[in-house]
Motif scaffolding. Sequence first.
Motif, PDB file in Angstrom:
ATOM      1  N   LEU A 220       0.829  -1.207   0.000  1.00 30.73           N
ATOM      2  CA  LEU A 220       0.000   0.000   0.000  1.00 30.73           C
ATOM      3  C   LEU A 220       0.863   1.257   0.000  1.00 30.73           C
ATOM      4  CD1 LEU A 220      -2.804  -0.986   2.546  1.00 30.73           C
ATOM      5  CD2 LEU A 220      -3.066  -0.646   0.091  1.00 30.73           C
ATOM      6  N   VAL A 221       1.885   1.268   0.850  1.00 31.69           N
ATOM      7  CA  VAL A 221       2.781   2.424   0.922  1.00 31.69           C
ATOM      8  C   VAL A 221       3.551   2.575  -0.387  1.00 31.69           C
ATOM      9  CG1 VAL A 221       4.771   3.393   2.131  1.00 31.69           C
ATOM     10  CG2 VAL A 221       2.909   2.362   3.437  1.00 31.69           C
ATOM     11  N   ALA A 222       3.978   1.456  -0.982  1.00 32.83           N
ATOM     12  CA  ALA A 222       4.697   1.513  -2.254  1.00 32.83           C
ATOM     13  C   ALA A 222       3.815   2.078  -3.377  1.00 32.83           C
ATOM     14  CB  ALA A 222       5.199   0.122  -2.635  1.00 32.83           C
ATOM     15  N   LYS A 223       2.515   1.859  -3.284  1.00 37.24           N
ATOM     16  CA  LYS A 223       1.584   2.363  -4.302  1.00 37.24           C
ATOM     17  C   LYS A 223       1.192   3.821  -4.063  1.00 37.24           C
ATOM     18  CE  LYS A 223       0.559  -1.693  -6.327  1.00 37.24           C
ATOM     19  NZ  LYS A 223       0.810  -1.998  -7.678  1.00 37.24           N
ATOM     20  N   GLY A 224       1.674   4.408  -2.948  1.00 39.58           N
ATOM     21  CA  GLY A 224       1.439   5.824  -2.727  1.00 39.58           C
ATOM     22  C   GLY A 224       0.474   6.155  -1.599  1.00 39.58           C
ATOM     23  N   VAL A 225      -0.004   5.138  -0.884  1.00 40.48           N
ATOM     24  CA  VAL A 225      -0.906   5.398   0.244  1.00 40.48           C
ATOM     25  C   VAL A 225      -0.065   5.949   1.401  1.00 40.48           C
ATOM     26  CG1 VAL A 225      -2.453   4.305   1.915  1.00 40.48           C
ATOM     27  CG2 VAL A 225      -2.492   3.580  -0.474  1.00 40.48           C
TER      28      VAL A 225
ATOM     29  N   THR B 261      -2.456   6.234   6.885  1.00 40.08           N
ATOM     30  CA  THR B 261      -3.645   5.597   6.340  1.00 40.08           C
ATOM     31  C   THR B 261      -3.467   4.089   6.278  1.00 40.08           C
ATOM     32  OG1 THR B 261      -4.045   7.574   5.029  1.00 40.08           O
ATOM     33  CG2 THR B 261      -5.228   5.591   4.382  1.00 40.08           C
ATOM     34  N   ALA B 262      -2.291   3.636   5.878  1.00 39.00           N
ATOM     35  CA  ALA B 262      -2.016   2.199   5.817  1.00 39.00           C
ATOM     36  C   ALA B 262      -2.043   1.578   7.214  1.00 39.00           C
ATOM     37  CB  ALA B 262      -0.666   1.958   5.146  1.00 39.00           C
ATOM     38  N   ILE B 263      -1.472   2.259   8.193  1.00 36.00           N
ATOM     39  CA  ILE B 263      -1.483   1.750   9.572  1.00 36.00           C
ATOM     40  C   ILE B 263      -2.914   1.716  10.094  1.00 36.00           C
ATOM     41  CG2 ILE B 263      -0.812   2.301  11.946  1.00 36.00           C
ATOM     42  CD1 ILE B 263       1.871   3.253  10.812  1.00 36.00           C
ATOM     43  N   ALA B 264      -3.690   2.751   9.824  1.00 36.06           N
ATOM     44  CA  ALA B 264      -5.086   2.778  10.266  1.00 36.06           C
ATOM     45  C   ALA B 264      -5.874   1.643   9.632  1.00 36.06           C
ATOM     46  CB  ALA B 264      -5.716   4.121   9.918  1.00 36.06           C
ATOM     47  N   PHE B 265      -5.630   1.374   8.370  1.00 36.05           N
ATOM     48  CA  PHE B 265      -6.302   0.265   7.693  1.00 36.05           C
ATOM     49  C   PHE B 265      -5.951  -1.067   8.346  1.00 36.05           C
ATOM     50  CE2 PHE B 265      -5.911  -3.105   4.444  1.00 36.05           C
ATOM     51  CZ  PHE B 265      -7.252  -3.265   4.139  1.00 36.05           C
ATOM     52  N   MET B 266      -4.682  -1.273   8.647  1.00 44.39           N
ATOM     53  CA  MET B 266      -4.257  -2.532   9.263  1.00 44.39           C
ATOM     54  C   MET B 266      -4.841  -2.679  10.671  1.00 44.39           C
ATOM     55  SD  MET B 266      -2.692  -3.989   6.856  1.00 44.39           S
ATOM     56  CE  MET B 266      -1.997  -5.400   7.665  1.00 44.39           C
ATOM     57  N   MET B 267      -4.908  -1.602  11.429  1.00 44.44           N
ATOM     58  CA  MET B 267      -5.499  -1.668  12.773  1.00 44.44           C
ATOM     59  C   MET B 267      -7.002  -1.932  12.681  1.00 44.44           C
ATOM     60  SD  MET B 267      -3.546   1.193  15.091  1.00 44.44           S
ATOM     61  CE  MET B 267      -4.281   2.553  14.260  1.00 44.44           C
TER      62      MET B 267
ATOM     63  N   VAL C 111      -8.126  -5.602  12.164  1.00 42.45           N
ATOM     64  CA  VAL C 111      -8.066  -6.421  13.373  1.00 42.45           C
ATOM     65  C   VAL C 111      -9.084  -5.947  14.407  1.00 42.45           C
ATOM     66  CG1 VAL C 111      -6.593  -7.126  15.291  1.00 42.45           C
ATOM     67  CG2 VAL C 111      -5.639  -6.976  12.997  1.00 42.45           C
ATOM     68  N   GLY C 112      -9.139  -4.657  14.633  1.00 39.15           N
ATOM     69  CA  GLY C 112      -9.968  -4.113  15.705  1.00 39.15           C
ATOM     70  C   GLY C 112     -11.451  -4.056  15.417  1.00 39.15           C
ATOM     71  N   LEU C 113     -11.837  -4.104  14.149  1.00 38.94           N
ATOM     72  CA  LEU C 113     -13.241  -3.964  13.782  1.00 38.94           C
ATOM     73  C   LEU C 113     -13.740  -5.137  12.944  1.00 38.94           C
ATOM     74  CD1 LEU C 113     -13.129  -0.177  12.824  1.00 38.94           C
ATOM     75  CD2 LEU C 113     -13.878  -1.185  14.983  1.00 38.94           C
TER      76      LEU C 113
ATOM     77  N   GLY D  98     -10.754   6.302  17.384  1.00 37.01           N
ATOM     78  CA  GLY D  98      -9.340   6.221  17.766  1.00 37.01           C
ATOM     79  C   GLY D  98      -8.445   5.871  16.591  1.00 37.01           C
ATOM     80  N   ILE D  99      -8.862   4.908  15.786  1.00 38.49           N
ATOM     81  CA  ILE D  99      -8.060   4.506  14.621  1.00 38.49           C
ATOM     82  C   ILE D  99      -7.957   5.656  13.621  1.00 38.49           C
ATOM     83  CG2 ILE D  99      -8.093   3.014  12.577  1.00 38.49           C
ATOM     84  CD1 ILE D  99      -9.145   0.782  14.441  1.00 38.49           C
ATOM     85  N   ILE D 100      -9.048   6.344  13.387  1.00 37.72           N
ATOM     86  CA  ILE D 100      -9.020   7.482  12.458  1.00 37.72           C
ATOM     87  C   ILE D 100      -8.069   8.563  12.967  1.00 37.72           C
ATOM     88  CG2 ILE D 100     -10.394   9.395  11.531  1.00 37.72           C
ATOM     89  CD1 ILE D 100     -12.750   7.368  11.400  1.00 37.72           C
ATOM     90  N   LEU D 101      -8.157   8.885  14.253  1.00 38.65           N
ATOM     91  CA  LEU D 101      -7.281   9.917  14.816  1.00 38.65           C
ATOM     92  C   LEU D 101      -5.811   9.511  14.782  1.00 38.65           C
ATOM     93  CD1 LEU D 101      -9.408  11.155  17.851  1.00 38.65           C
ATOM     94  CD2 LEU D 101      -8.975  12.325  15.686  1.00 38.65           C
ATOM     95  N   ILE D 102      -5.514   8.256  15.100  1.00 41.60           N
ATOM     96  CA  ILE D 102      -4.129   7.784  15.060  1.00 41.60           C
ATOM     97  C   ILE D 102      -3.576   7.862  13.639  1.00 41.60           C
ATOM     98  CG2 ILE D 102      -2.675   5.729  15.292  1.00 41.60           C
ATOM     99  CD1 ILE D 102      -4.416   5.023  17.771  1.00 41.60           C
ATOM    100  N   GLY D 103      -4.353   7.401  12.656  1.00 46.61           N
ATOM    101  CA  GLY D 103      -3.912   7.484  11.259  1.00 46.61           C
ATOM    102  C   GLY D 103      -3.682   8.914  10.822  1.00 46.61           C
ATOM    103  N   TRP D 104      -4.577   9.803  11.221  1.00 50.30           N
ATOM    104  CA  TRP D 104      -4.451  11.220  10.869  1.00 50.30           C
ATOM    105  C   TRP D 104      -3.199  11.824  11.498  1.00 50.30           C
ATOM    106  CZ3 TRP D 104      -5.464  15.758  13.950  1.00 50.30           C
ATOM    107  CH2 TRP D 104      -5.525  16.924  13.217  1.00 50.30           C
ATOM    108  N   MET D 105      -2.953  11.525  12.775  1.00 49.24           N
ATOM    109  CA  MET D 105      -1.754  12.078  13.456  1.00 49.24           C
ATOM    110  C   MET D 105      -0.472  11.536  12.854  1.00 49.24           C
ATOM    111  SD  MET D 105      -2.796  12.518  17.473  1.00 49.24           S
ATOM    112  CE  MET D 105      -3.240  10.831  17.752  1.00 49.24           C
ATOM    113  N   ILE D 106      -0.446  10.266  12.498  1.00 51.55           N
ATOM    114  CA  ILE D 106       0.754   9.695  11.881  1.00 51.55           C
ATOM    115  C   ILE D 106       0.993  10.338  10.515  1.00 51.55           C
ATOM    116  CG2 ILE D 106       1.755   7.589  10.882  1.00 51.55           C
ATOM    117  CD1 ILE D 106       0.426   6.058  13.208  1.00 51.55           C
TER     118      ILE D 106
END
Length: 64
Positions: free
Chosen positions: A5-10, A14-20, A23-25, A52-60
Amino acid sequence: IMGELVAKGVPIGTAIAFMMATVGLSLPEALILKKVMSMKLLISYFSVVTIGIILIGWMINLVF
């Protein structure tokens, strides 16, 4: 998956939030938690985890 995902430009956040979120949802987790939680508590749990996941992804994304 995250590397691709990161290699494709994400953005990394956003990639970390997607991965969390996968698992979490997940549906299996919801079915297991439904057996031990009331519906009101389950909705609260998924709401807090989602926000929480949205905020963490946004902060990262802001940091990187």
